[in-house]
Write a protein that holds these residues in place. Structure first.
Motif, PDB file in Angstrom:
ATOM      1  N   GLY A  27       0.794  -1.231   0.000  1.00  0.00           N
ATOM      2  CA  GLY A  27       0.000   0.000   0.000  1.00  0.00           C
ATOM      3  C   GLY A  27       0.822   1.276   0.000  1.00  0.00           C
ATOM      4  N   GLY A  28       1.913   1.306  -0.781  1.00  0.00           N
ATOM      5  CA  GLY A  28       2.666   2.554  -0.932  1.00  0.00           C
ATOM      6  C   GLY A  28       3.871   2.707  -0.003  1.00  0.00           C
ATOM      7  N   ASN A 233      -2.193  -7.194   2.422  1.00  0.00           N
ATOM      8  CA  ASN A 233      -2.706  -6.160   1.538  1.00  0.00           C
ATOM      9  C   ASN A 233      -4.233  -6.057   1.648  1.00  0.00           C
ATOM     10  OD1 ASN A 233      -2.046  -4.166  -0.414  1.00  0.00           O
ATOM     11  ND2 ASN A 233      -3.129  -5.452  -1.897  1.00  0.00           N
ATOM     12  N   ASP A 260      -3.885   3.641  -1.635  1.00  0.00           N
ATOM     13  CA  ASP A 260      -2.749   3.717  -0.711  1.00  0.00           C
ATOM     14  C   ASP A 260      -3.143   4.546   0.510  1.00  0.00           C
ATOM     15  OD1 ASP A 260      -1.178   2.319  -2.443  1.00  0.00           O
ATOM     16  OD2 ASP A 260       0.125   3.999  -2.999  1.00  0.00           O
ATOM     17  N   ARG A 278      -2.998   6.077  -5.841  1.00  0.00           N
ATOM     18  CA  ARG A 278      -1.700   5.765  -5.244  1.00  0.00           C
ATOM     19  C   ARG A 278      -0.914   7.019  -4.860  1.00  0.00           C
ATOM     20  NH1 ARG A 278       0.203   1.357  -9.715  1.00  0.00           N
ATOM     21  NH2 ARG A 278      -1.409  -0.177  -9.282  1.00  0.00           N
TER      22      ARG A 278
END
Ligand code: UD1
Ligand code: CA
Length: 454
Positions: A27-28, A233, A260, A278
């Motif tokens: 997630g970034g 995730n 994200d 994102r």
């Protein structure tokens, strides 16, 4: 005083990857970045990261984070061996040591605060996070007496059949009285199935050691393989989406959307299926994203629609309609109430207000004014094979279908460009530019061709 140590030296063999496990992305952020973020709330006086496999890569990935100390574990002989490496660095340290596994990325800061409070309140030698898992496979099992006082931790692979029935697992997150831990660390042995020095074995020598259950066992999910990475995730995505839905965001088919946790959404945003947000992206009030869109590190204003499009490192002001099939990239800036449509790519360009680029265009290194109408198929020829050059188009100009601007070139205000023009020289305000061959008609052509074939 609290010091934090993060275990990040292992390769993560079960990931079957060239990349060290703690650098895999979730997630970034990388796993280890997430772990670091989770302990910031405690404002630790020292932050030590134990690195080993691909140490330099791990170190470089964290070079934005202030005041980290890296401790190298050249051979990875187990989690206990990793913590032994701290002995020379923390010789004079007298507070508590919080130990975090670099592969447990979903911890909430409040949970760590709670762990620390419990540890200090009871003056424990060690306190650790535990949970009751429906499927405890792979985790160390924690055996306690009635008062949550830990007697023993046995790794999954060292458990006998009866021990495997215990579903209370070790989260790999511990608070230690450092002075007490430092005394017993040299006692560890590698007498187990993996022939490793286990940190968990220190509980044999310390007392009291207390287990604290986490309410939400997802928080201590470890990432050892790709399947667990995918599960982490899922958990993270559910958290992020639940958060935004509670803040007034509509998601249609949330399972097909990813966001994200660095993204910011304003109320009444609607996110349609198969859309992905994102990086440092912000979406303004009432905007509708998707279906089928990817927006990364971009700022989208209020009441914008983005349909089947890709936007990276760019800005879209309020009231714009983007797509279907638009690609904005490399610092494209679209002014208010513009329409950017089908099969249009815009790179590193500034577009004024109420300007339309509706069909089949490429604009690169261009500056367009307000109320420009870019005809279908208009292209900036911005690259001469060596350098990129700018194109400037004034307010109110209309470009004909299939025109090409050979940069560097400037068109004034309210210019009209005839369809099919290749514009190589600057054009003054109010002018009509026609830069193409006049149409010729040769009559009876077909008949003549036929005659020749006789
Ligand atoms: C560990 C615990 C287990 C717990 C689980 C929770 C031990 C012996 N076992 O098992 O009880 O249920 O975490 O997720 O501690 N690392 C080093 N140096 C080493 C070995 C590992 O820095 O020599 C690091 C790894 O990079 C990783 C962390 O320590 O970030 C945990 O190592 P891992 O091998 O994943 O331990 P588990 O088998 O998951
Ligand atoms: Ca692990």
């Amino acid at each position: 005083m609290v010091a934090v140590a993060i275990l990040a030296a292992g390769r993560g063999t079960r990931m079957k990857s060239n990349l060290p496990k703690v650098l895999h992305q979730l997630g970034g952020h990388s796993l280890v970045e997430r772990v670091l973020n989770s302990c910031q709330l405690l404002d630790p006086s020292r932050k030590l990261v134990i690195v080993g496999y691909e140490a330099r890569k791990v170190q470089e990935s964290l070079n934005q984070v202030d005041s980290l100390e890296f401790v190298e574990q050249t051979q990875q002989l187990g989690t206990g061996h990793a913590i032994q490496q701290l002995l020379p660095h923390l010789q004079d340290f007298t507070g508590d040591l919080l130990v975090l596994n670099g592969d447990v990325p979903l911890l909430r800061p409040e949970t760590l605060q709670n762990l620390l409070n419990t540890h200090q309140y009871h003056q424990n030698a060690a306190t650790l996070l535990t949970a009751h898992l429906p499927n405890p496979k792979g985790y160390g099992r924690v055996f306690c007496d009635g008062n949550n006082l830990v007697r023993q931790i046995v790794e999954d692979r060292d458990c006998n059949a009866a021990q495997k029935q215990n579903h209370r697992i070790n989260g790999g997150i511990y608070c230690f009285n450092w002075q007490k831990l430092a005394q017993v660390l040299p006692k560890l042995s590698s007498n187990n199935d993996q022939q490793e020095y286990y940190l968990t074995d220190v509980v044999k020598y310390l007392s009291p050691v207390m287990a604290v259950d986490v309410e939400d066992y997802f928080e201590i999910s470890g990432v050892n393989d790709r399947k667990q990475l995918a599960m982490a995730n899922d958990i993270l995505q559910t958290r992020i989406k639940d958060h935004w839905m509670a803040q007034g965001i509509t998601m249609i088919d949330p399972d097909s959307i990813t966001i994200d946790d660095t993204v910011e959404l304003q109320p009444d945003v609607v996110i349609e299926p198969q859309s992905h947000l994102r990086g440092n992206t912000v979406i303004g009030k009432g905007s509708r994203i998707g279906p089928g869109s990817l927006i990364e590190n971009s700022n989208v204003g209020e009441n914008v629609t983005v349909l089947y499009s890709v936007i990276t490192d760019s800005q879209v002001a309020s009231g714009c309609r983007i797509g279907p099939y638009t690609h904005l990239r490399g610092h494209a800036q679209i002014g208010e109430s513009c329409r950017v449509g089908n099969f249009v790519e815009i790179k590193k360009s500034v577009i004024g207000q109420k300007t339309n680029v509706a069909h089949l265009s490429y604009l690169g290194d261009a500056t367009l004014g307000d109320r420009v109408n870019v005809g279908a198929g208009t292209i900036t020829a911005n690259y001469d094979g060596v350098q990129k050059h700018p194109t400037i188009v004034g307010n109110g100009t209309k470009t004909g279908a299939n025109s090409v601007f050979v940069a560097p070139v400037t068109l004034g205000e309210n210019v009209t460009v005839a369809a099919g023009s290749v514009v190589t020289h600057n054009v003054p305000n109010q002018a009509l530019v026609i830069a193409r061959q006049r149409q010729r008609i040769i009559e009876d052509w077909k008949t003549r061709v036929k005659d020749n074939n006789k």
